[in-house]
Enzyme design. Structure first.
Site, short mmCIF file in Angstrom:
data_model
loop_
_atom_site.label_atom_id
_atom_site.label_comp_id
_atom_site.label_asym_id
_atom_site.label_seq_id
_atom_site.Cartn_x
_atom_site.Cartn_y
_atom_site.Cartn_z
N SER A 1 -38.79 78.12 55.62
CA SER A 1 -37.64 79.56 56.16
C SER A 1 -38.54 80.59 56.81
O SER A 1 -39.52 81.22 56.84
CB SER A 1 -37.06 80.06 54.84
OG SER A 1 -36.44 80.56 55.16
N TYR B 1 -37.32 84.86 47.45
CA TYR B 1 -36.92 83.64 48.88
C TYR B 1 -38.25 84.17 49.89
O TYR B 1 -38.89 82.88 49.48
CB TYR B 1 -35.73 83.92 48.27
CG TYR B 1 -35.67 82.34 49.55
CD1 TYR B 1 -35.57 81.13 49.32
CD2 TYR B 1 -35.34 82.68 51.14
CE1 TYR B 1 -35.39 79.91 49.89
CE2 TYR B 1 -35.26 81.55 51.30
CZ TYR B 1 -34.79 80.22 51.32
OH TYR B 1 -34.81 79.11 51.81
#
Ligand code: NAP
Length: 250
Positions: A145, A159
């Site tokens: 990501s 995350y």
């Protein structure tokens, strides 16, 4: 291509993973569609692929569970005879929060699903693909990501850190198995329109943020899937240890 390649995509019942599965099937791969809870969604993807003449089956398994991962790879081998490619796509996010407000169980779950899970899957893939183990080589793509670069402060640093770990894992493993016939690469999606935003309680976030992005829009799952398909393909035969941003510039 001398045989039909087989591919396992984790988290392929929805979102980016589902797009990868569909495009891969169109490109001629036999595809194993992993999911953890939404069997209806996984079955829909399988039916769509079969309706287009492709070959696919759905397999339930929590990537954070070693017994589940062992069973998944055994099922792929039983069905397809071998595994040529793995896309570590399954991942989770959680509610917007500062670190000092997160509980320990959230942190443990984040790392287990987003870091340990892909490592458990990749370990099984390497044991089958590596020429060191008598395999014929293979390709692995990890879905990271842009959060890994941005850090996602006051949003979800847990995350972001899990995806940072995936980037380091991608680079290290690529070198570890480069001489054993396995290529390992990653993609870093930006903000892509999938269910993941609803799963953290902000379904409208992609719409809200679109105007602030360089291209004034968010991305579609197929736009990430096409990058994954490139990295899987022989067009990327000399590409390993690379991480491709698919983020519209941010
Ligand atoms: P999504 O729409 O929420 O879909 C998640 C998929 O992962 C589903 O198929 C889900 O299965 C599966 N899954 C979740 N936990 C699992 C587990 N423990 N074991 C096996 N499968 C599991 O997600 P997405 O947006 O497509 O995201 C896919 C990947 O891209 C993730 O790694 C995510 O971090 C990354 N990413 C997404 C974005 C974005 O904006 N969407 C941006 C950057 C990176 P069920 O259907 O059974 O629940």
């Amino acid at each position: 291509m001398t045989h039909t390649r087989s591919l396992l995509v984790t988290g392929a019942s929805r979102g980016i993973g589902a797009s990868v599965a569909r495009l891969a099937a169109r490109a001629g791969y036999r595809v194993a569609i992993n999911f953890v809870s939404d069997s209806d969604a996984a079955d829909r993807i399988v039916r769509d692929i079969q309706a287009e003449g492709g070959e696919a089956f759905a397999i339930r398994g929590d990537i954070a569970s070693e017994p589940d991962v062992l069973a998944m790879f055994a099922a792929v081998e039983e069905r397809f005879g071998r595994i040529d490619a793995l896309v570590n796509n399954a991942g989770i996010v959680d509610r917007k929060s500062r670190l000092d407000e997160m509980d320990a169980s959230r942190l443990e779950r984040m790392m287990k699903v987003n870091v340990v899970g892909p490592m458990l899957c990749t370990r099984q893939a390497v044991r089958r693909m590596s020429t060191r183990h008598g395999g014929r080589g293979g390709v692995i793509v990890n879905v990271s990501s842009m959060a890994a670069e941005l850090g996602s402060p006051s949003l979800y640093v847990d995350y972001a850190a899990s995806k940072g770990a995936i980037d380091t894992f991608t680079r290290g493993l690529a070198l570890e198995v480069a001489a054993e016939g396995i290529r390992v690469n990653g993609v870093r999606p930006g903000i892509i329109e999938t269910d993941i935003h609803a799963s953290r309680g902000e379904p409208d976030w992609p719409k809200e943020i679109a105007d602030s992005l360089p291209m004034r829009r968010t991305g579609q799952p197929d736009e990430v899937a096409r990058a994954v398909l490139y990295l899987l393909s022989d067009d990327a035969s000399y590409v390993t240890g690379s991480i491709l941003n698919v983020s519209g510039g941010r």
